[in-house]
Design a protein around this motif. Structure first.
Motif, PDB file in Angstrom:
ATOM      1  N   ARG A 106       1.027  -1.020   0.167  1.00  0.00           N
ATOM      2  CA  ARG A 106       0.090   0.080  -0.187  1.00  0.00           C
ATOM      3  C   ARG A 106       0.999   1.397   0.146  1.00  0.00           C
ATOM      4  NH1 ARG A 106      -5.194   0.364   3.689  1.00  0.00           N
ATOM      5  NH2 ARG A 106      -5.719  -1.509   1.990  1.00  0.00           N
ATOM      6  N   SER A 107       1.867   1.290   0.791  1.00  0.00           N
ATOM      7  CA  SER A 107       2.704   2.457   0.951  1.00  0.00           C
ATOM      8  C   SER A 107       3.399   2.603  -0.404  1.00  0.00           C
ATOM      9  CB  SER A 107       3.504   2.380   2.099  1.00  0.00           C
ATOM     10  OG  SER A 107       4.641   1.402   2.051  1.00  0.00           O
ATOM     11  N   LEU A 108       3.861   1.502  -0.987  1.00  0.00           N
ATOM     12  CA  LEU A 108       4.537   1.663  -2.278  1.00  0.00           C
ATOM     13  C   LEU A 108       3.697   2.164  -3.523  1.00  0.00           C
ATOM     14  CD1 LEU A 108       7.215   1.367  -4.250  1.00  0.00           C
ATOM     15  CD2 LEU A 108       6.409  -1.136  -4.113  1.00  0.00           C
ATOM     16  N   LEU A 109       2.540   1.700  -3.186  1.00  0.00           N
ATOM     17  CA  LEU A 109       1.536   1.769  -4.304  1.00  0.00           C
ATOM     18  C   LEU A 109       1.243   3.674  -4.314  1.00  0.00           C
ATOM     19  CD1 LEU A 109      -0.667   1.458  -6.414  1.00  0.00           C
ATOM     20  CD2 LEU A 109      -2.207   0.631  -4.700  1.00  0.00           C
ATOM     21  N   HIS A 110       0.862   4.149  -3.260  1.00  0.00           N
ATOM     22  CA  HIS A 110       0.591   5.383  -2.956  1.00  0.00           C
ATOM     23  C   HIS A 110       1.710   6.294  -3.477  1.00  0.00           C
ATOM     24  CE1 HIS A 110      -3.509   5.412  -1.269  1.00  0.00           C
ATOM     25  NE2 HIS A 110      -3.266   4.036  -0.861  1.00  0.00           N
ATOM     26  N   LYS A 111       2.920   5.962  -3.223  1.00  0.00           N
ATOM     27  CA  LYS A 111       4.067   6.530  -3.655  1.00  0.00           C
ATOM     28  C   LYS A 111       4.254   6.734  -5.086  1.00  0.00           C
ATOM     29  CE  LYS A 111       9.225   6.961  -3.007  1.00  0.00           C
ATOM     30  NZ  LYS A 111      10.404   6.434  -2.669  1.00  0.00           N
ATOM     31  N   ARG A 112       4.141   5.753  -5.916  1.00  0.00           N
ATOM     32  CA  ARG A 112       4.111   5.339  -7.341  1.00  0.00           C
ATOM     33  C   ARG A 112       2.976   6.090  -7.746  1.00  0.00           C
ATOM     34  NH1 ARG A 112       7.384   4.771 -11.270  1.00  0.00           N
ATOM     35  NH2 ARG A 112       6.624   3.403 -12.917  1.00  0.00           N
ATOM     36  N   VAL A 113       1.679   6.184  -7.406  1.00  0.00           N
ATOM     37  CA  VAL A 113       0.708   6.876  -7.871  1.00  0.00           C
ATOM     38  C   VAL A 113       0.844   8.304  -7.901  1.00  0.00           C
ATOM     39  CG1 VAL A 113      -1.521   7.619  -7.509  1.00  0.00           C
ATOM     40  CG2 VAL A 113      -1.066   5.419  -7.150  1.00  0.00           C
ATOM     41  N   GLU A 114       1.600   9.073  -6.706  1.00  0.00           N
ATOM     42  CA  GLU A 114       2.080  10.305  -6.844  1.00  0.00           C
ATOM     43  C   GLU A 114       3.037  10.522  -7.871  1.00  0.00           C
ATOM     44  OE1 GLU A 114       0.187  12.653  -5.109  1.00  0.00           O
ATOM     45  OE2 GLU A 114      -1.115  10.887  -4.314  1.00  0.00           O
ATOM     46  N   GLU A 115       3.926   9.621  -8.077  1.00  0.00           N
ATOM     47  CA  GLU A 115       4.909   9.626  -9.039  1.00  0.00           C
ATOM     48  C   GLU A 115       4.568   9.989 -10.435  1.00  0.00           C
ATOM     49  OE1 GLU A 115       7.527   6.627  -8.434  1.00  0.00           O
ATOM     50  OE2 GLU A 115       8.792   7.554  -6.820  1.00  0.00           O
ATOM     51  N   LEU A 116       3.511   8.891 -10.830  1.00  0.00           N
ATOM     52  CA  LEU A 116       2.981   8.769 -12.100  1.00  0.00           C
ATOM     53  C   LEU A 116       2.133   9.927 -12.336  1.00  0.00           C
ATOM     54  CD1 LEU A 116       2.277   5.126 -12.418  1.00  0.00           C
ATOM     55  CD2 LEU A 116       3.882   6.503 -13.509  1.00  0.00           C
ATOM     56  N   LEU A 117       1.332  10.490 -11.329  1.00  0.00           N
ATOM     57  CA  LEU A 117       0.530  11.578 -11.805  1.00  0.00           C
ATOM     58  C   LEU A 117       1.365  12.860 -11.827  1.00  0.00           C
ATOM     59  CD1 LEU A 117      -1.996  11.458  -8.652  1.00  0.00           C
ATOM     60  CD2 LEU A 117      -2.560  11.211 -11.035  1.00  0.00           C
ATOM     61  N   GLU A 118       2.386  13.136 -11.171  1.00  0.00           N
ATOM     62  CA  GLU A 118       3.380  14.124 -11.443  1.00  0.00           C
ATOM     63  C   GLU A 118       4.206  14.021 -13.035  1.00  0.00           C
ATOM     64  OE1 GLU A 118       5.189  17.753 -11.083  1.00  0.00           O
ATOM     65  OE2 GLU A 118       3.780  16.640  -9.722  1.00  0.00           O
ATOM     66  N   VAL A 119       4.398  12.745 -13.182  1.00  0.00           N
ATOM     67  CA  VAL A 119       5.154  12.687 -14.629  1.00  0.00           C
ATOM     68  C   VAL A 119       4.296  12.622 -15.826  1.00  0.00           C
ATOM     69  CG1 VAL A 119       6.148  10.819 -16.262  1.00  0.00           C
ATOM     70  CG2 VAL A 119       6.804  10.976 -13.591  1.00  0.00           C
ATOM     71  N   MET A 120       2.906  12.330 -15.645  1.00  0.00           N
ATOM     72  CA  MET A 120       2.014  12.623 -16.700  1.00  0.00           C
ATOM     73  C   MET A 120       1.189  13.703 -16.685  1.00  0.00           C
ATOM     74  SD  MET A 120       2.355   9.416 -18.218  1.00  0.00           S
ATOM     75  CE  MET A 120       2.911   7.925 -17.551  1.00  0.00           C
ATOM     76  N   SER A 121       1.609  14.618 -15.903  1.00  0.00           N
ATOM     77  CA  SER A 121       0.843  15.962 -15.803  1.00  0.00           C
ATOM     78  C   SER A 121      -0.665  15.768 -15.655  1.00  0.00           C
ATOM     79  CB  SER A 121       1.236  16.955 -16.811  1.00  0.00           C
ATOM     80  OG  SER A 121       2.606  17.076 -17.270  1.00  0.00           O
ATOM     81  N   LEU A 122      -0.855  14.899 -14.394  1.00  0.00           N
ATOM     82  CA  LEU A 122      -2.381  14.775 -14.016  1.00  0.00           C
ATOM     83  C   LEU A 122      -2.583  15.024 -12.776  1.00  0.00           C
ATOM     84  CD1 LEU A 122      -2.661  11.263 -16.090  1.00  0.00           C
ATOM     85  CD2 LEU A 122      -3.580  13.233 -16.601  1.00  0.00           C
ATOM     86  N   THR A 123      -1.717  15.598 -12.154  1.00  0.00           N
ATOM     87  CA  THR A 123      -1.922  15.903 -10.580  1.00  0.00           C
ATOM     88  C   THR A 123      -3.089  16.747 -10.524  1.00  0.00           C
ATOM     89  OG1 THR A 123       0.271  15.738 -10.128  1.00  0.00           O
ATOM     90  CG2 THR A 123      -1.048  16.844  -8.570  1.00  0.00           C
ATOM     91  N   LYS A 124      -3.394  17.758 -11.372  1.00  0.00           N
ATOM     92  CA  LYS A 124      -4.366  18.739 -11.227  1.00  0.00           C
ATOM     93  C   LYS A 124      -5.525  18.196 -11.311  1.00  0.00           C
ATOM     94  CE  LYS A 124      -1.686  23.153 -11.975  1.00  0.00           C
ATOM     95  NZ  LYS A 124      -1.498  24.252 -12.994  1.00  0.00           N
ATOM     96  N   VAL A 125      -5.853  17.077 -12.134  1.00  0.00           N
ATOM     97  CA  VAL A 125      -7.202  16.351 -12.450  1.00  0.00           C
ATOM     98  C   VAL A 125      -7.114  14.991 -11.633  1.00  0.00           C
ATOM     99  CG1 VAL A 125      -7.080  17.641 -14.743  1.00  0.00           C
ATOM    100  CG2 VAL A 125      -6.080  15.371 -14.849  1.00  0.00           C
ATOM    101  N   GLN A 126      -6.716  14.686 -10.716  1.00  0.00           N
ATOM    102  CA  GLN A 126      -6.343  13.592 -10.119  1.00  0.00           C
ATOM    103  C   GLN A 126      -7.819  12.977  -9.503  1.00  0.00           C
ATOM    104  OE1 GLN A 126      -4.198  13.220  -6.306  1.00  0.00           O
ATOM    105  NE2 GLN A 126      -3.653  15.327  -6.783  1.00  0.00           N
ATOM    106  N   ASN A 127      -8.573  13.862  -9.173  1.00  0.00           N
ATOM    107  CA  ASN A 127      -9.908  13.564  -8.421  1.00  0.00           C
ATOM    108  C   ASN A 127     -11.064  13.672  -9.639  1.00  0.00           C
ATOM    109  OD1 ASN A 127      -8.859  13.279  -5.738  1.00  0.00           O
ATOM    110  ND2 ASN A 127      -8.595  15.334  -5.679  1.00  0.00           N
ATOM    111  N   ARG A 128     -10.925  13.953 -10.802  1.00  0.00           N
ATOM    112  CA  ARG A 128     -11.835  14.084 -11.892  1.00  0.00           C
ATOM    113  C   ARG A 128     -12.148  12.526 -12.284  1.00  0.00           C
ATOM    114  NH1 ARG A 128     -10.486  17.862 -16.947  1.00  0.00           N
ATOM    115  NH2 ARG A 128     -10.350  19.408 -15.122  1.00  0.00           N
TER     116      ARG A 128
END
Length: 211
Positions: A106-128
């Protein structure tokens, strides 16, 4: 890394893949360039073990690809041609769900999710929710899903089809970074400029054959 030996696949009287042989070395960005109906998607489906070859054999690191080879499938990330997102889930929820399927910590997964949201420029729409995303955002999220478990090998089937030029260029930059990080990539495309810009090697495919 990837060895395709005399592989064929037919659907009734139609030979979708016709006696193909191809070797893809480790850390190579390989492009399969050809028109719709050339057999590219069928080859990808065999490479990921979704369907079996009628003839021939596909192996990755000397391990034969099959539907039952789960250990090998965990080393592979797949970006299909058709949208494979849960449209009622948010961007972030899609990534979390994908990681849970791989039974990630779980902790690795959430870290990985945050990394990928940043890399893909999806952080601002993560809750859409995904049904409200643009075509380009959906494609980037699909790539993020394929990368959630940090696979060594990535198969992309027409990753930029149906999106505008700006989004396509953004996806090209993402794929370039993936390759620079040592990933082995096989991409199908019918865009000559895409293959030329991204790939180390390109093979032409038409009517089930590679030229």
């Amino acid at each position: 890394m990837i060895d395709i030996k005399s592989v064929s696949k037919s659907y009734g009287d139609v030979k979708a893949v016709n006696n193909i042989s191809l070797n893809i070395p480790d850390a190579t960005f390989m492009g399969l360039l050809g028109p719709n109906g050339a057999g590219k998607t069928t080859l990808i489906r065999m490479l990921i073990g979704l369907i079996d070859c009628d003839e021939g054999e596909i192996s990755i690191d000397s391990n034969v690809v099959s539907r039952d080879n789960q250990a090998l499938k965990r080393r592979i990330g797949v970006v299909p041609q058709h949208i494979n997102l849960d449209k009622e889930l948010s961007v972030k929820e899609n990534l979390i769900f994908s990681g849970m399927l791989y039974k990630m910590d779980r902790s690795l997964l959430h870290k990985r999710v945050e990394e990928l949201l940043e890399v893909m420029s999806l952080t601002k729409v993560q809750n859409r929710v995904c049904k409200r995303l643009s075509g380009g955002m959906k494609r980037k999220l699909m790539i993020a899903k394929a990368l959630i478990h940090d696979p060594e090998i990535i198969f992309l089937d027409e990753p930029s089809v149906g999106i505008d030029l700006k989004a396509r260029r953004e996806i090209w930059d993402i794929l370039k970074r993936m390759h620079s990080n040592g990933k082995t990539i096989l991409m199908t495309t019918h865009y000559i400029e895409e293959a030329e810009y991204l790939c180390d090697r390109v093979s032409l495919m038409n009517e089930g054959k590679i030229f």
